[in-house]
Design a protein around this motif. Structure first.
Motif, short mmCIF file in Angstrom:
data_model
loop_
_atom_site.label_atom_id
_atom_site.label_comp_id
_atom_site.label_asym_id
_atom_site.label_seq_id
_atom_site.Cartn_x
_atom_site.Cartn_y
_atom_site.Cartn_z
N LYS A 34 43.01 29.86 40.97
CA LYS A 34 42.62 30.92 40.65
C LYS A 34 43.63 31.08 39.44
O LYS A 34 44.90 31.11 39.41
CB LYS A 34 43.25 32.27 41.62
CG LYS A 34 42.89 33.59 40.97
CD LYS A 34 43.02 34.63 42.04
CE LYS A 34 42.99 36.07 41.40
NZ LYS A 34 42.89 37.06 42.53
N GLU A 49 42.17 37.71 36.83
CA GLU A 49 41.23 38.48 37.57
C GLU A 49 41.26 39.81 36.43
O GLU A 49 42.23 40.35 35.97
CB GLU A 49 41.98 39.17 38.66
CG GLU A 49 41.22 40.01 39.71
CD GLU A 49 42.05 40.42 40.92
OE1 GLU A 49 42.31 41.42 41.34
OE2 GLU A 49 42.67 39.52 41.50
N PHE A 90 38.48 35.72 38.96
CA PHE A 90 37.92 36.88 39.95
C PHE A 90 37.37 37.96 39.01
O PHE A 90 37.94 38.64 38.36
CB PHE A 90 39.25 37.49 40.79
CG PHE A 90 38.77 38.11 41.97
CD1 PHE A 90 38.42 37.72 43.18
CD2 PHE A 90 38.62 39.65 41.66
CE1 PHE A 90 38.04 38.38 44.14
CE2 PHE A 90 38.17 40.21 42.80
CZ PHE A 90 37.97 39.75 44.07
N ARG A 147 35.84 41.31 37.90
CA ARG A 147 35.84 42.51 38.31
C ARG A 147 34.77 43.46 37.46
O ARG A 147 34.24 42.82 36.59
CB ARG A 147 37.36 43.20 37.88
CG ARG A 147 38.44 42.76 38.45
CD ARG A 147 38.31 43.32 39.99
NE ARG A 147 39.63 43.06 40.74
CZ ARG A 147 39.69 43.58 42.04
NH1 ARG A 147 38.78 43.89 42.70
NH2 ARG A 147 40.83 43.12 42.63
#
Length: 296
Positions: A27, A30, A58, A60
């Motif tokens: 990761k 985000e 990630f 949003r």
């Protein structure tokens, strides 16, 4: 097949977690305001192990282009794969809106020339696919699907998957870490097997746990990569043919013994000679197999 894990800030960088793994997907970001503080360390561990590295963002709610730019500005290193994690139920988007976001984000990130994957659960993948137009489906189908479905059984799913969107990576468990299996090549081809994989297949086919035939293993020494499906097809063909020939050899030796009344017939020698002939027959199948076992 190749196994791998994906990690976030919840997993402290650990070389032991990469034991037996062929890839790690880290990761990176985000939204447009968070970057994983451990991403660089994970990247270094992956590179030290000489395994494939990837990074994911990630998703949003908001602008796809801005999030793509933020992701590319905060990669953990020169990773091999890039991925979009689509799972935020609070993103404020409709399913059709998510389709548009995925495609816009993909197009922006794919400009790097690196393979780009889309990650989502099985149920989300079905919804995304069902809410896409035919033109959008054509574009989605060109994006490798990294699908989560925690069956614990690699390659087996709890329900239907999108019909027309091939699953490239299956995330099959989240215990103790997210573990994945690569089912096909991220670049779009069949998943290559390693030389060790092929040698194990050859051994299993050839001798019930014994050593593989030298004339077979010599061909594997220069092996680079071959389609998995063709290899298992070849395995089945070789196993069936050799089993058939072995039965005929035993029958032949027994028939000779019966005819000669057991006098002057060395059945072990007959079996040995016939077996060598059978192996030559199997080798002929290898020569004509649907895949090329010569070194690339």
């Amino acid at each position: 097949m190749t196994y791998g894990i994906d990690v976030s800030s919840y997993q402290a960088p650990s070389a032991s977690l990469l034991d037996g793994m062929g890839f790690v997907i880290i990761k990176a970001t985000e939204g447009v305001g968070y970057a994983n503080p451990n991403r660089g360390q994970w990247y270094s561990l992956g590179r030290d192990r000489a395994i494939t590295t990837g990074a994911y963002h990630f998703m949003r709610g908001g602008d796809a282009g801005s999030q793509a730019d933020y992701f590319l500005a905060n990669l953990p290193g020169d990773v091999d794969w890039l991925a979009l994690d689509v799972e935020d139920a609070g993103d404020g988007l409709s399913w059709a809106g998510r389709v548009g976001f995925i495609l816009a984000w993909h197009d922006r990130v794919a400009a790097t020339g690196k393979p780009v994957l889309a990650y989502m659960s099985r149920s989300w993948a079905v919804e995304v696919w069902d809410n896409a137009s035919q033109e959008e489906r054509d574009r989605l189908a060109a994006i490798p699907l990294w699908m989560a479905d925690y069956t614990g059984a690699p390659g087996e799913y709890s329900g239907s998957a999108p019909d027309g969107w091939p699953i490239t990576i299956h995330q099959f468990t989240s215990t103790p870490v997210d573990k994945n299996i690569q089912l096909s090549d991220v670049s779009g081809g069949d998943m290559p097997l390693s030389t060790d994989d092929l040698r194990n297949i050859a051994t299993a086919v050839w001798g019930g746990g014994g050593a593989a035939s030298p004339m077979y293993t010599d061909r594997l020494d220069g092996h680079q990569e071959y389609p998995e499906t063709a290899l298992f097809s070849l395995q089945a063909r070789l196993g069936a043919r050799f089993g058939e020939l072995s039965g005929k050899i035993d029958g032949l030796a027994e028939a000779l013994k019966q005819v000669q009344g057991g006098n002057g017939v060395d059945t072990d020698a007959v079996k040995a000679a016939a077996t060598e002939g059978a192996k030559a027959g199997v080798q002929a199948i290898i020569e004509k197999a649907t895949i090329n076992l010569e070194a690339k």
